[in-house]
Structure formats: C-alpha cells, structure tokens
Motif scaffolding. Structure first.
Motif, mmCIF file in Angstrom:
data_model
loop_
_atom_site.group_PDB
_atom_site.id
_atom_site.type_symbol
_atom_site.label_atom_id
_atom_site.label_comp_id
_atom_site.label_asym_id
_atom_site.label_seq_id
_atom_site.Cartn_x
_atom_site.Cartn_y
_atom_site.Cartn_z
ATOM 1 N N SER A 220 0.835 -1.211 0.000
ATOM 2 C CA SER A 220 0.000 0.000 0.000
ATOM 3 C C SER A 220 0.869 1.261 0.000
ATOM 4 C CB SER A 220 -1.012 0.007 1.146
ATOM 5 O OG SER A 220 -0.356 -0.198 2.352
ATOM 6 N N PHE A 221 2.066 1.164 0.594
ATOM 7 C CA PHE A 221 2.993 2.303 0.568
ATOM 8 C C PHE A 221 3.426 2.598 -0.881
ATOM 9 C CE2 PHE A 221 7.581 3.429 0.478
ATOM 10 C CZ PHE A 221 7.505 4.705 1.007
ATOM 11 N N VAL A 222 3.834 1.546 -1.592
ATOM 12 C CA VAL A 222 4.306 1.744 -2.972
ATOM 13 C C VAL A 222 3.169 2.297 -3.842
ATOM 14 C CG1 VAL A 222 5.164 0.552 -5.044
ATOM 15 C CG2 VAL A 222 6.133 -0.003 -2.806
ATOM 16 N N LEU A 223 1.978 1.722 -3.674
ATOM 17 C CA LEU A 223 0.825 2.180 -4.447
ATOM 18 C C LEU A 223 0.566 3.667 -4.181
ATOM 19 C CD1 LEU A 223 -1.369 1.042 -6.345
ATOM 20 C CD2 LEU A 223 -2.820 0.794 -4.335
ATOM 21 N N LYS A 224 0.603 4.039 -2.885
ATOM 22 C CA LYS A 224 0.347 5.441 -2.508
ATOM 23 C C LYS A 224 1.414 6.367 -3.108
ATOM 24 C CE LYS A 224 0.185 8.010 1.712
ATOM 25 N NZ LYS A 224 0.442 7.824 3.130
ATOM 26 N N MET A 225 2.686 5.954 -2.995
ATOM 27 C CA MET A 225 3.767 6.797 -3.517
ATOM 28 C C MET A 225 3.655 6.957 -5.038
ATOM 29 S SD MET A 225 5.183 7.730 -0.850
ATOM 30 C CE MET A 225 6.579 8.658 -1.393
ATOM 31 N N MET A 226 3.242 5.866 -5.707
ATOM 32 C CA MET A 226 3.099 5.971 -7.168
ATOM 33 C C MET A 226 1.932 6.888 -7.527
ATOM 34 S SD MET A 226 4.044 2.116 -8.392
ATOM 35 C CE MET A 226 4.326 2.320 -10.127
ATOM 36 N N ARG A 227 0.846 6.772 -6.777
ATOM 37 C CA ARG A 227 -0.319 7.616 -7.050
ATOM 38 C C ARG A 227 -0.017 9.085 -6.771
ATOM 39 N NH1 ARG A 227 -1.693 5.302 -10.398
ATOM 40 N NH2 ARG A 227 -2.978 3.461 -10.486
ATOM 41 N N LEU A 228 0.816 9.339 -5.738
ATOM 42 C CA LEU A 228 1.147 10.720 -5.371
ATOM 43 C C LEU A 228 2.262 11.311 -6.234
ATOM 44 C CD1 LEU A 228 1.129 10.551 -1.444
ATOM 45 C CD2 LEU A 228 -0.543 11.680 -2.913
ATOM 46 N N SER A 229 2.962 10.450 -6.945
ATOM 47 C CA SER A 229 4.113 10.938 -7.711
ATOM 48 C C SER A 229 3.676 11.952 -8.760
ATOM 49 C CB SER A 229 4.821 9.769 -8.389
ATOM 50 O OG SER A 229 5.781 10.269 -9.290
ATOM 51 N N PRO A 230 4.400 13.073 -8.841
ATOM 52 C CA PRO A 230 4.046 14.061 -9.867
ATOM 53 C C PRO A 230 4.590 13.667 -11.243
ATOM 54 C CG PRO A 230 5.912 14.839 -8.559
ATOM 55 C CD PRO A 230 5.534 13.487 -8.000
ATOM 56 N N VAL A 231 5.366 12.575 -11.293
ATOM 57 C CA VAL A 231 6.037 12.231 -12.554
ATOM 58 C C VAL A 231 5.283 11.131 -13.300
ATOM 59 C CG1 VAL A 231 8.209 11.493 -13.599
ATOM 60 C CG2 VAL A 231 8.244 12.792 -11.460
ATOM 61 N N LYS A 232 4.878 11.454 -14.510
ATOM 62 C CA LYS A 232 4.197 10.472 -15.364
ATOM 63 C C LYS A 232 5.216 9.902 -16.367
ATOM 64 C CE LYS A 232 -0.390 11.875 -14.736
ATOM 65 N NZ LYS A 232 -1.558 11.109 -14.759
ATOM 66 N N PRO A 233 4.909 8.746 -16.967
ATOM 67 C CA PRO A 233 5.857 8.157 -17.930
ATOM 68 C C PRO A 233 6.275 9.146 -19.029
ATOM 69 C CG PRO A 233 4.088 6.615 -17.465
ATOM 70 C CD PRO A 233 3.727 7.885 -16.759
ATOM 71 N N GLU A 234 5.359 10.044 -19.409
ATOM 72 C CA GLU A 234 5.670 11.011 -20.484
ATOM 73 C C GLU A 234 6.863 11.897 -20.107
ATOM 74 O OE1 GLU A 234 2.581 10.471 -19.240
ATOM 75 O OE2 GLU A 234 1.924 9.269 -20.966
ATOM 76 N N LYS A 235 6.936 12.245 -18.810
ATOM 77 C CA LYS A 235 8.033 13.102 -18.330
ATOM 78 C C LYS A 235 9.367 12.347 -18.443
ATOM 79 C CE LYS A 235 8.812 17.039 -17.054
ATOM 80 N NZ LYS A 235 8.351 18.053 -17.978
ATOM 81 N N VAL A 236 9.311 11.059 -18.061
ATOM 82 C CA VAL A 236 10.531 10.234 -18.150
ATOM 83 C C VAL A 236 10.942 10.106 -19.619
ATOM 84 C CG1 VAL A 236 11.527 7.951 -17.656
ATOM 85 C CG2 VAL A 236 9.886 8.947 -16.061
ATOM 86 N N ALA A 237 9.936 9.944 -20.491
ATOM 87 C CA ALA A 237 10.224 9.817 -21.924
ATOM 88 C C ALA A 237 10.921 11.067 -22.456
ATOM 89 C CB ALA A 237 8.923 9.563 -22.688
ATOM 90 N N GLU A 238 10.465 12.246 -22.004
ATOM 91 C CA GLU A 238 11.114 13.494 -22.445
ATOM 92 C C GLU A 238 12.570 13.511 -22.007
ATOM 93 O OE1 GLU A 238 8.915 16.878 -20.936
ATOM 94 O OE2 GLU A 238 7.087 16.193 -21.960
ATOM 95 N N LYS A 239 12.803 13.029 -20.773
ATOM 96 C CA LYS A 239 14.190 13.021 -20.271
ATOM 97 C C LYS A 239 15.048 12.037 -21.061
ATOM 98 C CE LYS A 239 13.312 15.035 -15.886
ATOM 99 N NZ LYS A 239 13.383 15.102 -14.475
ATOM 100 N N ILE A 240 14.455 10.900 -21.421
ATOM 101 C CA ILE A 240 15.208 9.918 -22.211
ATOM 102 C C ILE A 240 15.563 10.515 -23.581
ATOM 103 C CG2 ILE A 240 15.052 7.662 -23.383
ATOM 104 C CD1 ILE A 240 13.450 6.695 -20.891
ATOM 105 N N LYS A 242 16.083 13.615 -24.202
ATOM 106 C CA LYS A 242 17.191 14.570 -23.977
ATOM 107 C C LYS A 242 18.523 13.829 -23.889
ATOM 108 C CE LYS A 242 15.190 18.529 -21.739
ATOM 109 N NZ LYS A 242 14.638 18.850 -20.447
ATOM 110 N N ILE A 243 18.506 12.707 -23.150
ATOM 111 C CA ILE A 243 19.735 11.915 -22.995
ATOM 112 C C ILE A 243 20.220 11.432 -24.370
ATOM 113 C CG2 ILE A 243 20.654 9.736 -22.046
ATOM 114 C CD1 ILE A 243 18.539 10.126 -19.742
ATOM 115 N N MET A 244 19.250 11.023 -25.207
ATOM 116 C CA MET A 244 19.620 10.539 -26.533
ATOM 117 C C MET A 244 20.365 11.603 -27.331
ATOM 118 S SD MET A 244 16.115 8.515 -27.486
ATOM 119 C CE MET A 244 16.378 8.706 -29.222
ATOM 120 N N ASN A 245 20.050 12.867 -27.042
ATOM 121 C CA ASN A 245 20.675 13.958 -27.795
ATOM 122 C C ASN A 245 21.910 14.540 -27.129
ATOM 123 O OD1 ASN A 245 19.003 14.255 -30.159
ATOM 124 N ND2 ASN A 245 17.378 14.636 -28.675
ATOM 125 N N GLN A 246 22.205 14.089 -25.916
ATOM 126 C CA GLN A 246 23.386 14.623 -25.235
ATOM 127 C C GLN A 246 24.640 14.007 -25.850
ATOM 128 O OE1 GLN A 246 21.734 14.126 -21.093
ATOM 129 N NE2 GLN A 246 23.520 15.384 -20.616
#
Ligand SMILES: NC(=O)c1ccc[n+]([C@@H]2O[C@H](COP(=O)([O-])OP(=O)(O)OC[C@H]3O[C@@H](n4cnc5c(N)ncnc54)[C@H](OP(=O)(O)O)[C@@H]3O)[C@@H](O)[C@H]2O)c1
Length: 292
Positions: A220-240, A242-246
């Motif tokens: 339930s802790f992990v579920l709660k932390m994931m639900r509260l996380s401000p980061v969606k997969p799309e944000k991670v994708a944007e960062k990836i 950026k890394i591809m272009n570094q």
C-alpha cells in the motif's frame, strides 16, 4: 537503410515508460523500432500507434535468445543496425528473500539483467565498427537502494548498474555511451504489473503468516507513492529523449525527484545512519513484529 536517421530500438514498448518513449520519439526525426512480446503487440493498435516509414513494430520477447538474434539480424540487414538501444522491458517481483525460489529469481534476472546485457552484446560489434552508439538501460532508484519485499528486483537492477558501469569504461574509447536511467516512483499503472511468488502471494492473503504485514504495508505504501508521484511516464520519456541527444551523457541519471533525493542521501549520509533512518521510516515497521 536509414542513413540519415538514427535507428532506435526499444524493448517492452507497449505500456508505461516504453510506450511513452515511442510516442515522444514519433515527434522527432528518428527511425523507431518498437518491440513487445507477441501477445502484447495488439496494445499498439489500441494506443493508435501504427507502422509508418519512421516506425516499425516487431515482436520481441527479450528472454528469447532466438528472437533477440533474429530481430538484431533483421534490423542490421534492413535498416543498417541500431544506433540507440533502449533496454526498457522489466518486471518487479514482490517477495521477501525467504519467499523467493530459484524459478522466480531466475525469471526476475532473465528479464531485468540477462536480456538487456545480451541485447547490448549483440549490438556492440556494429556500434564499435561505426565508433558510435548509445545503450540506455532503464534501471531504477531500486538500483541504488534496496527495500524489504523487493530484494530480488533490487538485486537485478544493482547487477544491471554494475555491468553498465563496466561497459561505460569499456565502450567509451569507441565513442559508445552507456547510460543508466534511474526512475523512482512513477505515476503509472506499473504497480498493477507487480508479480508475486506463490509463497509471497499466500502470505499477503493470510494474516497469520509471519510476513503478512510486510506485504500489506509495503504494497500500500508503494501504491500510494506511485499515485502521489508528480512524474508520469511522459516526463521520463522526455528526459530519455534529452539523454539521446546529449553528446556526453553521464552514466547515471536519476529522473524523478525522489530518485535525485535518494542519490544525494546515499552520497552524503553515512551508511550506518542512512540504513537506520530508512529502517525507522519503513511503513508500519513498528507493527511488523508486534502484530505477531
Ligand atoms: N513504474 C515505475 O515506478 C518504475 C520505477 C523505476 C523503474 N522502472 C523501470 O522502468 C521500466 C519500464 O517499466 P514501466 O514502469 O513502464 O512498467 P510496465 O508498464 O509494467 O512495463 C514493463 C514492460 O516490460 C515488458 N516486458 C516484461 N517482460 C518482457 C519480456 N519477456 N519481453 C519483452 N517485454 C517484456 C512488459 O510487456 P508485457 O505487458 O508483454 O509483459 C511491459 O511492456 C522497467 O525496467 C522498470 O523496472 C519503473
């Protein structure tokens, strides 16, 4: 052949971070090879993702030696090889060490460790010839810190981190970059894909089991932390992307605020104190034994 466009191969691309990366990369001038297990390919259609002159969809179960070799050979023949490999496919088992048998242990490592390493090994010769390339391994905050009930998952990501560090040194002289993307909690449906072993599942269900509260509290802790996380997969994708272009991306890149915080804590706080503090902060820890 795709002489002018970079060829990007991504594994486990039909859901979560992988799917978000495919959607992100479609906005740019790249040649994307999105792969997923045969049984999951249908999901691309539901997501409105169709093959085009810059996107190919291929079946690839990353644990199959035959499929890995066939896919890489075909990409080399048809599109001149892979410039960027994104090893994204991964699973997470929830089980205390005592509840993990050899079969589940191997399955965890097969997907999260052996598969990305073997895929990289198939691609390195061509990348070396070209003296360029990027291998982006999706690790986790669990690859820098371990938590109870996630030992096997952490071990697989720690192993991936270790070998990626070696590879970073080995491949740098050839102009090939190796990166570890470290997400922490992400606001996605991945929590519903967590796997249980037979023993961990029965303990989760049975209140009298000695580890029952470990599972109920941690899940339930992990579920709660994931639900509260401000980061969606799309944000991670944007960062990836950026890394591809570094030009010279760093080896380790924490991509969520909690992962950044933990990487600093691991560096700054003496380990003894760090482990004590983390132990004290485990969800429901005071009740884990008292309830017995
Ligand atoms: N979500 C998080 O909070 C989080 C945090 C840290 C790190 N990560 C890491 O991020 C990566 C992506 O996870 P996610 O969050 O996007 O979770 P997800 O939605 O569960 O995605 C995992 C993907 O891996 C695929 N996969 C599993 N076994 C496979 C196999 N044998 N061959 C090919 N593909 C396989 C799954 O496909 P099927 O549906 O066909 O099984 C699924 O598409 C993983 O490496 C994970 O460890 C996630």
């Amino acid at each position: 052949m795709c002489a002018q466009r970079k060829v990007v191969l991504i594994t486990g691309a039909s859901t979560g971070i992988g799917l978000a990366v495919v959607k992100e990369l479609q906005k740019h001038n790249l040649f994307i090879i999105a792969t997923a297990r045969k049984s999951s390919l249908e999901r691309f259609r539901f997501e409105g993702i169709k093959e085009s002159d810059h996107l190919k969809i291929l079946p690839l179960d990353v644990t199959s030696d035959k499929e890995r070799k066939h896919t890489i050979r075909m990409i080399s023949r048809k599109w001149g090889g892979v410039d960027i490999l994104i090893n994204n496919a991964g699973v997470c088992y929830r089980a205390v060490v005592e509840h993990t048998g050899l079969k589940d242990e191997f399955r965890q490592f097969d997907i999260n460790y052996f598969a990305p390493v073997r895929l990289a090994r198939l691609l390195i010769p061509e990348m070396r010839k070209k003296r360029s390339g990027k291998i982006i391994n999706i690790s986790s905050a669990a690859g820098m810190m371990a938590m109870p009930t996630m030992g096997n998952y952490s071990a697989s990501k720690f192993a991936l981190e270790g070998i990626s560090e070696s590879l970073w040194y080995e491949l740098k002289p050839w102009g090939i970059h190796v990166c570890l993307v470290q997400p922490g909690f992400i606001n996605s449906n991945a929590c519903f894909n967590v796997r249980y072993t037979d023993q961990s599942f029965s303990s989760f269900e049975k209140e009298s089991d000695p580890y029952h509260f470990y599972y109920t509290n941690m899940s339930s802790f992990v579920l709660k932390m994931m639900r509260l996380s401000p980061v969606k997969p799309e944000k991670v994708a944007e960062k990836i992307f950026k890394i591809m272009n570094q030009k010279n991306p760093p080896l380790r890149i924490p991509v969520t605020p909690d992962a950044v915080l933990f990487s600093w804590m691991r560096r700054i706080i003496p380990r003894r104190i760090y482990h004590y503090l983390l132990y004290r902060s485990l969800p429901g820890i005071r009740g884990w034994l008292k309830k017995r």
